[in-house]
Design an enzyme around this catalytic site. Structure first.
Site, short mmCIF file in Angstrom:
data_model
loop_
_atom_site.label_atom_id
_atom_site.label_comp_id
_atom_site.label_asym_id
_atom_site.label_seq_id
_atom_site.Cartn_x
_atom_site.Cartn_y
_atom_site.Cartn_z
N HIS A 22 -1.30 -9.23 2.81
CA HIS A 22 -1.17 -9.95 1.54
C HIS A 22 0.30 -10.25 1.21
CE1 HIS A 22 -5.15 -7.77 0.32
NE2 HIS A 22 -5.37 -8.79 1.12
N PRO A 23 1.05 -10.87 2.11
CA PRO A 23 2.46 -11.16 1.80
C PRO A 23 2.56 -12.25 0.74
CG PRO A 23 1.84 -12.25 3.83
CD PRO A 23 0.68 -11.38 3.45
#
Length: 595
Positions: free
Chosen positions: A512-513
């Site tokens: 989940h960058p």
């Protein structure tokens, strides 16, 4: 994440037989899938378009649809990856076989992470139409309402409170729960509650209640806390509802929307302080008469901006990149959800590890072709939860994903399935921040990415709390009949120091960058509240890069919400009316404020 097996009931396996009438459906269902796999014809490119979207990921696909909907504007979407022609991408459980295939995945990895014993942490990113929505685990989670209210309060984003965002979440989706104050019923993204039967799912939910961690019927609804059956982006026919399927495919039926695949955007062309188009890897220039929108994701978007001369002037000068806009925040503020896994062997035959056998794969595949159901139609991680690591947390800071199998991940890719069950624990609001840097002026070179996982000691402490909370749940009476020996970690961890060592040794990412082109009003912001890039006219960023702070959950739903809201901003139309229904936490918030 692991794949599944056939329908299981009790402690005895029951393989559902495919009837003759179902077999008769296999051919048309198979033909439907084959038709979907055929890429569209390459367009005859125009010299210019009204809008150019760089990246056909979750945001780019939605923008393509919205911006072309009226028929008045021409739209070009450029994607470095290819069409989603691999059938396993469309079979929910099948994607785990191919998600690290370099034909659909950039397969990035971090620089050595100082908080993780110097390990490099893998970072899969979608390199295919649909982006990471085509290779992810399909969990639909919006994040907590407080996350968005904090954007408004802390970052000067008054129009991005939860009341402003909820109408756009609803506009994106059609939930099988039905339209309500919380859920949408007319959007293109199909969302379905996990419903695959397995007693381990039931035991997990009961154990969460026994452990005092609560239960919610809908974590995206009235009660966003507790254990629950998770929502999935699954179409009614059992296929993955990626952003490509939901938004891009229908957009390409219009004459004013073109898609160019397998072509890298090397830079945004900036002339006289405004975005004028894009330059492709072969030197081709395509002009945009209205706007260029960068939607390449939290890793590639800052890389493209910096290659275009938009970033920290000192760093660009050092690499010999001509700076056209000194925007120091580009690439900074990188955030992600670090996670660990805890697993036990299963003492009954309810684990789905036997799907690894070719015969079982064939059976569940035939079932899926017949009716779109069964384990092939499952994302496997169909249960989970949002919980607090301690009572000091105002709202959940930990997330669970639960699977009725233990998947042992192998170095270099691949996995081995074992009879067991497994819980993944994410820290939702990390304190550490990382960044993305250019390695060189070469657009083909992967950027250098450092997340700084666990560098802030508060992050490690919260995941230690998460480990203990997960063990409280996994050792609850409801799982007694299924729980055998501990598999991960390999031995009991007797104190916080041992748990922290395990966290630093084994933690990974939930993929989940975000945050590398921060939206806000401060000097570190890259875009304003309308996603316009500072210092460059006619240029926007619309993807997970703009999140000022990561939200408390998976990012695909928030990214599509942002794109849908940004589409209205780009078109200059009035925003959807604000909505703020009641929530289970409202009374507690009022008491806390009163105190």
């Amino acid at each position: 994440a692991p794949v599944g097996a056939s329908v299981v009931g009790g402690s005895r396996r029951r393989v559902r037989r495919v009837s003759r009438s179902q077999m008769a459906k296999l051919l048309p269902n198979g033909l439907k899938l084959l038709k979907r796999l055929v890429p569209p014809k390459a367009p005859a490119l125009a010299k210019s378009y009204d809008y150019i979207v760089a990246g056909a990921g979750s945001a780019g696909c939605l923008l393509a649809n919205e911006l072309s909907a009226s028929g008045d504007a021409s739209v070009l979407v450029v994607e470095a990856g290819g069409w989603d022609s691999n059938p396993l991408v469309h079979i929910p459980a099948g994607v785990y076989t191919v998600f690290k295939d370099p034909s659909v995945n950039w397969n990035f990895e971090s620089e050595p992470e100082p908080g993780c014993d110097g390990r490099r942490v893998e970072l899969p990113r979608g390199k295919v139409v649909g982006g990471s929505s085509s290779i992810n685990a399909m969990v639909y989670m919006r994040g907590h309402p407080h996350d968005y209210d904090a954007w408004a309060d802390r970052h000067g984003l008054a129009d991005w409170s939860f009341a402003d965002c909820l109408p756009y979440f609803k506009a994106c989706e059609t939930s099988d729960r039905g339209a309500s104050a919380y859920r949408g019923g007319t959007g293109r993204l199909a969302v379905a509650k996990g419903a695959t039967e397995n007693p381990l799912f039931d035991a997990f939910l009961a154990a969460g209640v026994e452990a005092g961690q609560g239960f919610s019927d809908d974590l995206n609804g009235f009660a966003p806390e507790g254990v629950a059956r998770l929502d999935r982006t699954t179409a009614p026919d059992g296929t993955r509802c990626s952003a490509a399927s939901a938004h891009l495919v229908p957009a390409l039926e219009r004459e004013n929307c073109d898609l160019l695949t397998g072509r890298r955007v090397d830079r945004v062309l900036v002339e006289h302080g405004a975005a004028a188009g894009i330059v492709l890897g072969d030197g081709t220039t395509i002009r945009a008469t209205t706007e260029v929108i960068v939607s390449a994701g939290a890793i590639k978007t800052p890389q493209l901006l910096m290659l275009s001369g938009i970033g920290d002037r000192r760093e660009l000068d050092a690499l010999g990149v001509d700076c056209v806009a000194d925007v120091p925040g580009v690439g900074k503020n990188l955030q992600d959800h670090a996670c660990i896994n805890v697993a036990y062997a299963c003492s009954t035959s309810d684990s789905i590890d036997t799907l690894a056998s070719p015969l079982r794969k064939a059976r569940v595949g035939a079932r899926w072709l017949a009716d779109g159901r069964g384990w092939a139609g499952s994302n496997v991680w169909e249960a989970g939860g949002l919980v607090r690591g301690d009572d000091a947390q105002a709202y959940p800071n930990l997330q669970y994903h639960f699977a009725p199998v233990y998947a042992e991940y192998r170095d270099g890719g691949g996995m081995r399935l074992h009879a067991g069950f497994q819980i993944q624990v994410d820290q939702l609001r990390p304190f550490s921040r990382g960044r993305v840097r250019l390695r060189s002026r070469d657009p083909a070179a992967a950027p250098a990415t450092t997340f700084n996982y666990l560098v802030d000691p508060r992050d490690a402490a919260e995941i230690v709390d998460g480990y203990k909370r997960a063990q409280d749940l996994l050792r609850a009476p409801a799982l007694d009949a299924y729980r055998a020996e501990l598999k991960l970690p390999e031995a009991e961890l007797l104190d916080d120091a041992a748990i922290e060592a395990f966290v630093r040794r084994t933690s990974g990412t939930d993929y989940h960058p975000c945050g590398t082109a921060k939206m806000g009003t401060g000097p570190d912001a890259v875009v304003d509240a309308e996603c316009r890039v500072r210092g460059v006219d006619k240029l926007r960023v619309v993807d997970a890069s703009v999140l000022p702070d990561v939200v408390s959950g998976n990012l695909n739903a928030p990214t599509q919400m942002i794109a849908r809201k940004a589409a209205d901003l780009i078109r200059g139309v009035a925003p959807l009316p604000r909505e703020r229904p009641a929530f289970s936490f409202d009374a507690a918030d009022e008491e806390r404020l009163a105190a």
